[in-house]
Scaffold this motif. Structure first.
Motif, short mmCIF file in Angstrom:
data_model
loop_
_atom_site.label_atom_id
_atom_site.label_comp_id
_atom_site.label_asym_id
_atom_site.label_seq_id
_atom_site.Cartn_x
_atom_site.Cartn_y
_atom_site.Cartn_z
N GLY A 14 7.66 -6.19 -8.24
CA GLY A 14 6.61 -5.74 -8.84
C GLY A 14 6.51 -5.73 -10.31
O GLY A 14 7.56 -6.24 -10.84
N ALA A 15 5.60 -5.06 -10.62
CA ALA A 15 5.12 -5.00 -12.31
C ALA A 15 6.42 -4.32 -12.97
O ALA A 15 7.33 -5.01 -13.77
CB ALA A 15 3.91 -4.43 -12.47
N ASP A 60 12.60 0.49 3.26
CA ASP A 60 11.09 1.05 2.90
C ASP A 60 10.90 2.45 2.32
O ASP A 60 11.66 3.32 3.18
CB ASP A 60 10.31 0.95 4.29
CG ASP A 60 8.74 0.99 4.40
OD1 ASP A 60 8.34 2.06 3.37
OD2 ASP A 60 8.10 0.25 5.10
N ILE A 61 10.16 2.64 1.38
CA ILE A 61 10.39 4.23 0.86
C ILE A 61 9.63 5.06 1.83
O ILE A 61 9.57 6.33 1.45
CB ILE A 61 9.98 4.09 -0.73
CG1 ILE A 61 8.59 3.49 -0.80
CG2 ILE A 61 10.88 3.38 -1.62
CD1 ILE A 61 7.93 3.84 -2.28
N ILE A 80 9.69 4.20 -8.26
CA ILE A 80 8.25 3.95 -8.32
C ILE A 80 7.60 4.23 -7.01
O ILE A 80 8.32 3.71 -5.90
CB ILE A 80 7.90 2.46 -9.10
CG1 ILE A 80 6.50 2.68 -9.44
CG2 ILE A 80 8.35 1.41 -8.26
CD1 ILE A 80 6.17 1.48 -10.70
N ASN A 82 3.76 3.06 -5.17
CA ASN A 82 2.73 2.04 -5.33
C ASN A 82 1.42 2.98 -4.61
O ASN A 82 0.85 2.41 -3.57
CB ASN A 82 2.75 0.84 -5.05
CG ASN A 82 1.39 -0.20 -5.37
OD1 ASN A 82 0.79 0.45 -6.17
ND2 ASN A 82 1.48 -1.19 -4.85
N TRP A 84 -1.69 2.55 -5.30
CA TRP A 84 -2.64 1.63 -4.97
C TRP A 84 -2.68 0.89 -3.52
O TRP A 84 -3.48 0.15 -3.15
CB TRP A 84 -3.06 0.72 -6.07
CG TRP A 84 -3.31 1.32 -7.24
CD1 TRP A 84 -2.57 1.52 -8.54
CD2 TRP A 84 -4.49 2.38 -7.43
NE1 TRP A 84 -3.21 2.36 -9.22
CE2 TRP A 84 -4.14 2.77 -8.96
CE3 TRP A 84 -5.47 2.74 -6.77
CZ2 TRP A 84 -5.10 3.89 -9.35
CZ3 TRP A 84 -6.34 3.70 -7.24
CH2 TRP A 84 -6.19 4.09 -8.34
N GLU A 92 2.13 9.19 -1.09
CA GLU A 92 2.95 8.95 -2.32
C GLU A 92 3.90 10.07 -2.65
O GLU A 92 5.00 9.73 -2.88
CB GLU A 92 1.97 8.88 -3.44
CG GLU A 92 2.73 8.45 -4.95
CD GLU A 92 1.61 8.05 -6.03
OE1 GLU A 92 0.86 8.62 -6.18
OE2 GLU A 92 1.75 6.89 -6.58
N GLN A 95 6.78 9.63 -0.27
CA GLN A 95 7.71 8.74 -0.64
C GLN A 95 8.59 9.04 -1.97
O GLN A 95 9.68 8.82 -1.76
CB GLN A 95 6.82 7.40 -1.03
CG GLN A 95 6.05 6.66 0.06
CD GLN A 95 5.31 5.66 -0.36
OE1 GLN A 95 4.72 5.54 -1.51
NE2 GLN A 95 4.90 4.73 0.53
N LYS A 145 1.70 12.14 -8.62
CA LYS A 145 2.93 11.65 -9.13
C LYS A 145 3.59 12.84 -9.99
O LYS A 145 4.61 13.62 -9.96
CB LYS A 145 3.03 10.59 -10.04
CG LYS A 145 2.53 9.40 -9.40
CD LYS A 145 2.40 8.22 -10.42
CE LYS A 145 2.29 6.73 -9.80
NZ LYS A 145 0.91 6.51 -9.13
N1 LIG Z 1 -1.78 -0.35 -13.62
C1 LIG Z 1 -1.49 0.36 -14.58
O1 LIG Z 1 -1.83 0.20 -15.69
C2 LIG Z 1 -0.38 1.44 -14.48
C3 LIG Z 1 -0.01 2.11 -15.37
C4 LIG Z 1 1.08 3.19 -15.30
C5 LIG Z 1 1.21 3.42 -14.02
N2 LIG Z 1 0.93 2.67 -12.77
C6 LIG Z 1 1.35 2.94 -11.55
O2 LIG Z 1 2.26 2.10 -11.26
C7 LIG Z 1 2.33 2.07 -9.71
C8 LIG Z 1 2.61 0.56 -9.33
O3 LIG Z 1 3.64 0.02 -9.83
P1 LIG Z 1 3.45 -1.54 -10.16
O4 LIG Z 1 2.41 -1.85 -10.93
O5 LIG Z 1 4.80 -2.00 -10.93
O6 LIG Z 1 3.33 -2.07 -8.68
P2 LIG Z 1 3.01 -3.18 -8.21
O7 LIG Z 1 3.34 -4.72 -9.13
O8 LIG Z 1 1.80 -3.47 -7.40
O9 LIG Z 1 4.10 -3.67 -7.18
C9 LIG Z 1 4.42 -2.85 -6.17
C10 LIG Z 1 5.86 -2.58 -5.79
O10 LIG Z 1 6.23 -1.46 -5.05
C11 LIG Z 1 7.11 -1.99 -4.03
N3 LIG Z 1 6.68 -1.01 -2.73
C12 LIG Z 1 5.37 -0.45 -2.47
N4 LIG Z 1 5.45 0.16 -1.18
C13 LIG Z 1 6.77 0.22 -0.81
C14 LIG Z 1 7.24 0.60 0.16
N5 LIG Z 1 6.76 1.35 1.08
N6 LIG Z 1 8.61 0.44 0.24
C15 LIG Z 1 9.40 -0.16 -0.51
N7 LIG Z 1 8.78 -0.82 -1.68
C16 LIG Z 1 7.59 -0.54 -1.76
C17 LIG Z 1 6.56 -3.42 -3.54
O11 LIG Z 1 7.89 -3.92 -2.99
P3 LIG Z 1 7.80 -4.84 -1.99
O12 LIG Z 1 6.44 -5.27 -1.52
O13 LIG Z 1 8.48 -6.16 -2.15
O14 LIG Z 1 8.34 -4.06 -0.59
C18 LIG Z 1 6.38 -3.90 -5.22
O15 LIG Z 1 7.59 -4.14 -5.40
C19 LIG Z 1 1.10 2.61 -9.25
O16 LIG Z 1 1.55 4.03 -8.58
C20 LIG Z 1 0.38 3.07 -10.51
O17 LIG Z 1 -0.37 4.25 -10.35
C21 LIG Z 1 0.13 1.65 -13.15
#
Ligand SMILES: NC(=O)c1ccc[n+]([C@@H]2O[C@H](COP(=O)([O-])OP(=O)(O)OC[C@H]3O[C@@H](n4cnc5c(N)ncnc54)[C@H](OP(=O)(O)O)[C@@H]3O)[C@@H](O)[C@H]2O)c1
Length: 316
Positions: A14-15, A60-61, A80, A82, A84, A92, A95, A145
């Protein structure tokens, strides 16, 4: 077998996690190597990370045992959740607890927990300026969080708490880019009035996290809050106008209107923007630009980011 220290990166596909993974993998002299944690080890993104030199490990978290297995033998981890993906503060937090317990039980020496503020410290539930959501939150995806931070401390996990900012990439991926208004002019819409919005290029989150792992001990127990820009909506619009060579204006709407936009999570995000506007001095103050640049000298301004990413901005 490598003698490099392993950083297990949750969210590596992810990001945020991806930006850390690339920061480490692109540094041939790094003392660290990356173990990318993913539910889908055969995905295209996992394959890309493997090509860059990451070890790919399935976990898987939601499943504590899988996370514990994935952390075995690592030096540190980037953690981290996610929100969303499921819109559930309780999930959350469960996790995050799995991550904290697994870090403790595998004796990791340094973890970075990507967290955010529990806004109820500033806006108690009986404060009517914004609606209470799901019965006990003001900004569920932030509060969940922040509320769980103490678990890392209680368990004695050597943790750095990383507070990030609104990604510039939200103008690409989150539907927040310039859109034509009723008058045909392009506009970006934010409920921030004239208040600056701390924001950052996603790659700079990873570069900062890398710096924190390199610093090790000096960052354990610390809260590190980062941003690459503090811009009001008018300045974002000016940046888009210059980069697109088209007039882009700032459409300032109220948090009430934003909450009513109707997409999933609009009320949560409306409250989030209102928190950032109403407590702007705190929110921008803690995300100090000089300190962010000190940690990561490559920190990008919005204009610099826009120059590199203008072709990715979807403009109708
Ligand atoms: N958008 C913004 O401006 C912003 C700013 C600050 C903070 N945030 C926070 O950032 C978080 C999301 O991070 P991101 O933007 O880096 O996410 P993202 O790009 O949407 O990617 C989500 C990542 O989380 C992993 N993931 C999700 N559920 C999982 C699970 N059950 N087990 C293992 N891995 C899991 C996915 O891995 P796989 O799918 O490969 O398993 C993927 O690598 C959110 O909670 C959000 O509140 C967002």
């Amino acid at each position: 077998m490598t003698d490099k220290k392993i950083i297990a990166v949750v969210g590596a596909t992810g990001a945020q996690g991806g930006s850390l993974a690339r920061a480490i993998l692109n540094d041939p002299d790094s003392e660290f190597t990356v173990r990318a944690i993913t539910r889908n080890p055969d995905s295209e993104k996992a394959n890309e990370l493997a090509t860059l030199g990451a070890e790919i490990v399935a976990a898987d978290i939601d499943d504590y045992e899988s996370v514990k297995n994935a952390f075995e033998g690592a030096y540190g981890a980037f953690l981290i959740t996610n929100y969303w993906e499921h819109f559930s503060p309780e999930r959350e937090q469960a996790q995050a607890m799995n991550l904290a317990r697994a870090a403790k039980d595998t004796a990791l020496e340094h973890v970075i927990w990507s967290t955010l503020e529990d806004t109820r410290r500033w806006v108690p539930l009986d404060d009517d300026r914004m609606p209470t959501l799901m019965g006990k939150y003001k900004v569920p995806h932030l509060d969940a969080k922040g509320e769980i931070d103490h678990v890392f401390t209680d368990l004695g996990v050597p943790t750095t708490f990383l507070l990030t900012s609104f990604y510039f990439e939200n103008f690409i991926n989150f539907g927040m880019g310039p859109k034509p208004g009723p008058d045909g002019r392009l506009a970006i819409t934010l409920p921030m009035g004239d208040k600056p919005l701390p924001s950052i290029a996603v790659n700079d989150i990873g570069k900062t996290a890398y710096r924190i792992f390199k610093g090790g001990e000096e960052f354990i127990g610390k809260r590190v809050a980062i941003a690459g820009a503090h811009l009001p909506g008018t300045k974002f619009a000016d940046g888009f106008s210059r980069a697109l060579k088209r007039d882009v204006v700032y459409n300032a709407i109220t948090p009430e209107v934003f909450r009513g936009l109707g997409f999933p999570g609009a009320d949560d995000i409306g409250n989030m923007f209102q928190f950032k506007a109403d407590f702007n001095e705190y929110y921008t103050g803690i995300r100090d630009l000089n300190e962010s640049r000190h940690l990561n000298p490559e920190l990008q301004s919005f204009d610099e980011w826009l120059q590199q990413n203008i072709d990715r901005i979807p403009v109708e």
